[in-house]
Design a protein around this motif. Sequence first.
Motif, PDB file in Angstrom:
ATOM      1  N   ASP A 106       0.839  -1.209   0.000  1.00 26.59           N
ATOM      2  CA  ASP A 106       0.000   0.000   0.000  1.00 26.59           C
ATOM      3  C   ASP A 106       0.872   1.256   0.000  1.00 26.59           C
ATOM      4  O   ASP A 106       0.880   2.037   0.961  1.00 26.59           O
ATOM      5  CB  ASP A 106      -0.924  -0.007   1.223  1.00 26.59           C
ATOM      6  CG  ASP A 106      -1.826  -1.222   1.240  1.00 26.59           C
ATOM      7  OD1 ASP A 106      -2.079  -1.794   0.164  1.00 26.59           O
ATOM      8  OD2 ASP A 106      -2.272  -1.617   2.337  1.00 26.59           O
TER       9      ASP A 106
ATOM     10  N   LEU B 273      -1.256   5.224   3.221  1.00 25.34           N
ATOM     11  CA  LEU B 273      -2.281   5.259   2.184  1.00 25.34           C
ATOM     12  C   LEU B 273      -3.305   4.141   2.397  1.00 25.34           C
ATOM     13  O   LEU B 273      -2.978   3.092   2.959  1.00 25.34           O
ATOM     14  CB  LEU B 273      -1.643   5.088   0.804  1.00 25.34           C
ATOM     15  CG  LEU B 273      -0.684   6.171   0.323  1.00 25.34           C
ATOM     16  CD1 LEU B 273       0.000   5.729  -0.959  1.00 25.34           C
ATOM     17  CD2 LEU B 273      -1.415   7.483   0.107  1.00 25.34           C
TER      18      LEU B 273
ATOM     19  N   LEU C 231      -0.774   3.556  -4.836  1.00 26.03           N
ATOM     20  CA  LEU C 231      -1.027   4.754  -5.627  1.00 26.03           C
ATOM     21  C   LEU C 231      -0.103   4.720  -6.831  1.00 26.03           C
ATOM     22  O   LEU C 231       1.123   4.736  -6.696  1.00 26.03           O
ATOM     23  CB  LEU C 231      -0.764   6.009  -4.799  1.00 26.03           C
ATOM     24  CG  LEU C 231      -1.049   7.344  -5.489  1.00 26.03           C
ATOM     25  CD1 LEU C 231      -2.549   7.530  -5.692  1.00 26.03           C
ATOM     26  CD2 LEU C 231      -0.474   8.504  -4.688  1.00 26.03           C
TER      27      LEU C 231
ATOM     28  N   VAL D 190      -2.579  12.863  -2.748  1.00 24.20           N
ATOM     29  CA  VAL D 190      -2.299  12.078  -1.540  1.00 24.20           C
ATOM     30  C   VAL D 190      -3.172  12.551  -0.379  1.00 24.20           C
ATOM     31  O   VAL D 190      -3.749  11.745   0.360  1.00 24.20           O
ATOM     32  CB  VAL D 190      -0.803  12.172  -1.176  1.00 24.20           C
ATOM     33  CG1 VAL D 190      -0.541  11.577   0.207  1.00 24.20           C
ATOM     34  CG2 VAL D 190       0.049  11.459  -2.230  1.00 24.20           C
TER      35      VAL D 190
ATOM     36  N   THR E 244      -5.901  10.092   1.388  1.00 23.63           N
ATOM     37  CA  THR E 244      -5.791   9.703   2.791  1.00 23.63           C
ATOM     38  C   THR E 244      -6.968  10.189   3.622  1.00 23.63           C
ATOM     39  O   THR E 244      -7.348   9.557   4.616  1.00 23.63           O
ATOM     40  CB  THR E 244      -4.475  10.233   3.398  1.00 23.63           C
ATOM     41  OG1 THR E 244      -4.376  11.644   3.175  1.00 23.63           O
ATOM     42  CG2 THR E 244      -3.274   9.534   2.797  1.00 23.63           C
TER      43      THR E 244
ATOM     44  N   SER F 230      -8.185   4.179  -5.252  1.00 22.01           N
ATOM     45  CA  SER F 230      -8.611   5.570  -5.399  1.00 22.01           C
ATOM     46  C   SER F 230      -9.835   5.721  -6.303  1.00 22.01           C
ATOM     47  O   SER F 230     -10.587   6.686  -6.167  1.00 22.01           O
ATOM     48  CB  SER F 230      -7.460   6.424  -5.942  1.00 22.01           C
ATOM     49  OG  SER F 230      -7.225   6.180  -7.315  1.00 22.01           O
TER      50      SER F 230
END
Length: 511
Positions: free
Chosen positions: A120, A161, A165, A229, A233, A246
């Motif tokens: 992650d 996270l 990503l 980011v 988060t 995401s």
Amino acid sequence: MAKNHVEEFRGDLEAFREMTEKFYAGELTVPQYKAFSGGFGSYAQRGGERSMLRLRLTGGEIRPEELQFIVDSIAAYRIDRVHLTTCQSVQFHDLTKETVCDLAEDAFDHGIITRGGGGDYPRNVMCSPLSGVEKEECFDVLPYAREAADYVLGLIHTVKLPRKLKICFENGVKNDTHATFRDMGFVAQKDGTFLVYVAGGLGSNPRMGIKVAEKAAPSEILYYIKSMVDMFTEYGEYERRAASRSRYLQNTLGPEGICRVFAEKLAANRAAGGLTIAADVREVTKKGHGTIRAPRVTQQKQDGLYAVSYHPCGGNPAPEFFGRLQAAIRDWAAVRVRIAPDQGMYLVNLTAEEAQRVLELTNDGAATLFERSVACVGANTCQVGIGRSQELLAACLERVRKEGFADGVLPRIHISGCPSSCSAHQIGALGLRGGKKPTPEGPKDSFAVYENGSPAFGQERFGEDLANMLEENIPEFLVTLGREITKEGMTYPQFRQAYPDRLREIAGQFA
């Protein structure tokens, strides 16, 4: 890679070695070990007896010192399986517990970070493989990919996270890296700025990205990354792993909400300052002479220089290939190796004479579009795989080659062993996803077949269901399809456009 990152993560290697010892001693389950080892770019292979290690190579570029490391590692550790990934990385497979730990440490010693190669974390930053040399490009985006890669490595110890990503940069030509439907994509424009897309992705519940910015200044890319980011988060899903990528922000925030939140984060980060960059953009000064024409040769925007493509079938070059390659190009000025997102590679900045030598060195690779098909490592290697992707691709290539179809009669196919879409089966002209199919003899290996996907700029679309075929029937389906297209004197795109119903009829014969 900046030296401070090597030193920053070096202390983590002791924990990696300790946990690897525990796993191979039977003290950790596969899921327990996976949750930890992925953060070091390593996973246990199916069966739990061997491991793989993924090298982090920004934009897929292999610099001379990194190529030397790869060659030396293959020899020193007797590595007999190397795989080029769709995220522009190099993977070493079938490693023992001692080898995977020692190799990770050696990589650090040579400035190659494996930290965040899985798990992650921010993953390997991708880039158009011909960035800086492609005639039609808007501008060279590789320097900005390097800046982004350096920045996100610094987040690994400081930001937790929800899931991985993936960030990529496109030079505005082909969308090789799928910038318009990644977690975050920067697309170069002719005016020297970027379009910015976020919250896209393939796999279960795929989504096209949401455009959150136009005319983003290259000097401000880190403000955009930090804003992504921050949004991920704050609003990402930490509890339900199946909904933590995401792209699920499109469910919780909606497209308008994503644009609004992103704009708020961007304004706050700009106000805080400190992230403006001046990327090191360097022009190629090498001079070439002579000319060459060949199907795998691309003329660069630099006069007299060329790029040569090489696609080892299935993304699996022979380990000894790297030694032969290094011996050939060692003394050639400015030549670089670039791993491509289709599991192939390019050698760039070649003179005509050098390009001819590379063509001869790489004549064992794919010769047609179909042979440049993409396949994940599959269930024989991957812990979560269902379908045997590499074995199916090999069977298809063997059967199709016997027919001698003209190039273009069959398209490139994308084979994924599971819904994760590591081969990007959802955007292929023909894509296959591994699974099981009930039969009178019991469940058998099968692949769901998709058609008419596309990653091209302005034509992005996910493929539609075509059929569900037993693995054993797929090579003959392709041969039957190829014969019909040949009979019409067409290429696959022409046939699909003219006779979409006939395509479905042929597929139905094998479902």
